[in-house]
Write an enzyme that holds these catalytic residues in place. Structure first.
Site, PDB file in Angstrom:
ATOM      1  N   CYS A 170      -0.028   4.434   0.432  1.00 52.94           N
ATOM      2  CA  CYS A 170       0.347   3.730   1.651  1.00 52.94           C
ATOM      3  C   CYS A 170      -0.870   2.959   2.138  1.00 52.94           C
ATOM      4  CB  CYS A 170       0.809   4.701   2.736  1.00 52.94           C
ATOM      5  SG  CYS A 170       1.263   3.863   4.272  1.00 52.94           S
ATOM      6  N   VAL A 171      -0.809   1.640   2.012  1.00 51.36           N
ATOM      7  CA  VAL A 171      -1.887   0.779   2.511  1.00 51.36           C
ATOM      8  C   VAL A 171      -1.235  -0.505   2.986  1.00 51.36           C
ATOM      9  CG1 VAL A 171      -2.349  -0.110   0.181  1.00 51.36           C
ATOM     10  CG2 VAL A 171      -4.097  -0.344   1.931  1.00 51.36           C
TER      11      VAL A 171
END
Length: 215
Positions: A98-99
């Site tokens: 998750c970025v």
């Protein structure tokens, strides 16, 4: 890699040429600490290794990551996964990353190199605000030493190559500051924001301890 090849058929010839060109450039001139392994059978399945940056709990580790280009690429961001097990706030138990670069901040002109460098920066500046691993996010904020120990242990078990880990510990502490890489560097605006967030969190923790002492 079966099941992914259908994505190639869904990509335009122009996109396939652009991806092939970038993969070729990354293979011949890789960013420091990153090595790309092209999949000749399926260009939408991109694998790479990222050396754990020095000065982090991941130093000495060699992490395999995978980017999958969906049929909407480049309008839709690629999906990123760690194939090597890692204890990190922004990596789920299935390896999903998750970025923001892979989510809301994605722009079609951002390429594979930018994504890989962003993932590397994430090893230096984890973001507990978008944690997929809640335990890692909580420890990062409240008990950094415990977080660091857990992350180091996981690195030693799963990510240290059979060759000597000392070879990997000589990796860079920063992304190279060449003009081509500077806009993606871990010293850029995005990194400074995370560093500022970290300082703010540390200040909050100190203020909280002072308040508790008064009570």
């Amino acid at each position: 890699m079966s099941g992914q090849s259908s994505n190639v058929e869904n990509l335009s010839p122009q996109t396939i040429r652009q991806v092939a060109k970038e993969i070729s450039e990354l293979s011949s001139n890789p960013p420091e600490g990153i090595k790309v392994y092209p999949n000749e059978e399926d260009i939408t399945d991109i694998q790479a290794t990222i050396e754990g940056p020095g000065g982090t709990p991941y130093a000495g580790g060699l992490f395999r990551v995978k980017l999958v280009l969906g049929k909407g690429f480049p309008s839709v961001p690629p999906k990123g996964f760690f194939l090597t097990r890692i204890f990190h706030p922004n990596v789920a138990s299935n390896g999903e990353i998750c970025v923001n670069t892979l989510k809301k901040d994605w722009k079609p002109e951002l390429g594979i190199k930018h994504v890989l460098l962003t993932i590397k920066c994430l090893l230096i500046y984890p973001n507990p605000e978008s944690a997929l691993n809640e335990e890692a996010g909580k420890l990062l904020l409240e008990q950094y030493e415990d977080y660091s120990l857990r992350a180091k242990m996981m690195t030693e078990i799963h990510a240290v190559p059979p060759r000597t880990s000392k070879e990997c510990k000589n990796t860079m502490d920063d992304v190279p500051s060449t003009s081509a890489a500077s806009e993606y560097s871990c010293n850029g605006p995005m990194a400074k924001k995370h560093a500022g967030d970290k300082k703010a969190l540390e200040k909050k923790k100190k203020d909280k301890k002072r308040t508790l002492k008064r009570l």
